[in-house]
Design an enzyme around this catalytic site. Sequence first.
Site, short mmCIF file in Angstrom:
data_model
loop_
_atom_site.label_atom_id
_atom_site.label_comp_id
_atom_site.label_asym_id
_atom_site.label_seq_id
_atom_site.Cartn_x
_atom_site.Cartn_y
_atom_site.Cartn_z
N GLU A 50 0.80 -1.22 0.00
CA GLU A 50 0.00 0.00 0.00
C GLU A 50 0.83 1.28 0.00
O GLU A 50 0.34 2.34 -0.39
CB GLU A 50 -0.94 0.00 1.22
N ASP A 51 2.09 1.21 0.41
CA ASP A 51 2.88 2.44 0.47
C ASP A 51 3.23 2.97 -0.92
O ASP A 51 3.68 4.12 -1.06
CB ASP A 51 4.16 2.24 1.30
N THR A 52 3.02 2.17 -1.97
CA THR A 52 3.26 2.66 -3.34
C THR A 52 1.98 2.73 -4.17
O THR A 52 2.01 3.11 -5.34
CB THR A 52 4.26 1.76 -4.09
N GLU B 270 1.57 -13.78 -1.69
CA GLU B 270 1.53 -13.56 -3.14
C GLU B 270 2.87 -13.92 -3.76
O GLU B 270 2.92 -14.54 -4.83
CB GLU B 270 1.20 -12.10 -3.45
#
Length: 249
Positions: free
Chosen positions: A57-59, A115
């Site tokens: 989520e940080d990108t 993943e």
Amino acid sequence: MARSFTPSLSVLVPLLFLSLDSALQLGLSVGTMAHSVGQENSPALTYEYQVFVSFSEDTHKNFTCHLFVALERKGIRVYRTEFIRTELMKAIEKSRIAVVMFSKNYGNSDGYLDELVKIMECKRLFNQRVIPIFYDVSPSEVRKQEGNFAEALRNGPEDKVNSWKVALTYVASLAGSHLNPYRLESEFIEEIVENIWTMLNEEESASAPSRRQIDVSGQHSEPIISPQNDASSRHNVISEWTPFFFFFK
């Protein structure tokens, strides 16, 4: 004088059931034959997506979002993430190329690391292409599980940590792209997209026509899963990769 003959119920009833039974058996036989023919003529499994991007989520709202836009603008079918784990795992299997966006927070979620393990599985079984991208982290930091990755693995469940380490070590050793602090992100993204575009075109040319479906008009459809899907090839691929995994255990 002709005599009329009226068969009794004791004769008609068995004949009636015999006819129904024969018709039922004939129907089942025809149905089974049709089902078998349908299976034999069913089309080969195709890749639904050309690219799957695994990211944290940080990108999401900056770099990865721009990457999605650039890929789609190029006409590349990319999977847009849904927050349903089963759908994510299916999407990985249906993608020709997996892009792994390593960033500071990538190792902070079990889901992202799961993943990555799934991507490694698809690489071994289906020869999926994997491209690591290093954003604000170095390949060495990922490969050796240092910094944030060390902390994440230290607190992870014991039954998964080993497979996470193996996946991180291997994927970080693949040829990828590392964004240095002096380069424009827009140029970096364009380079990634062009590399993916070239890779897809090269594989499309190399796979024709044996690894592609041919429709009635004589034109090729999307590439199908690699021939390594068959049992013998799958066994060979697994055997080839097994020593690597034992090495890191």
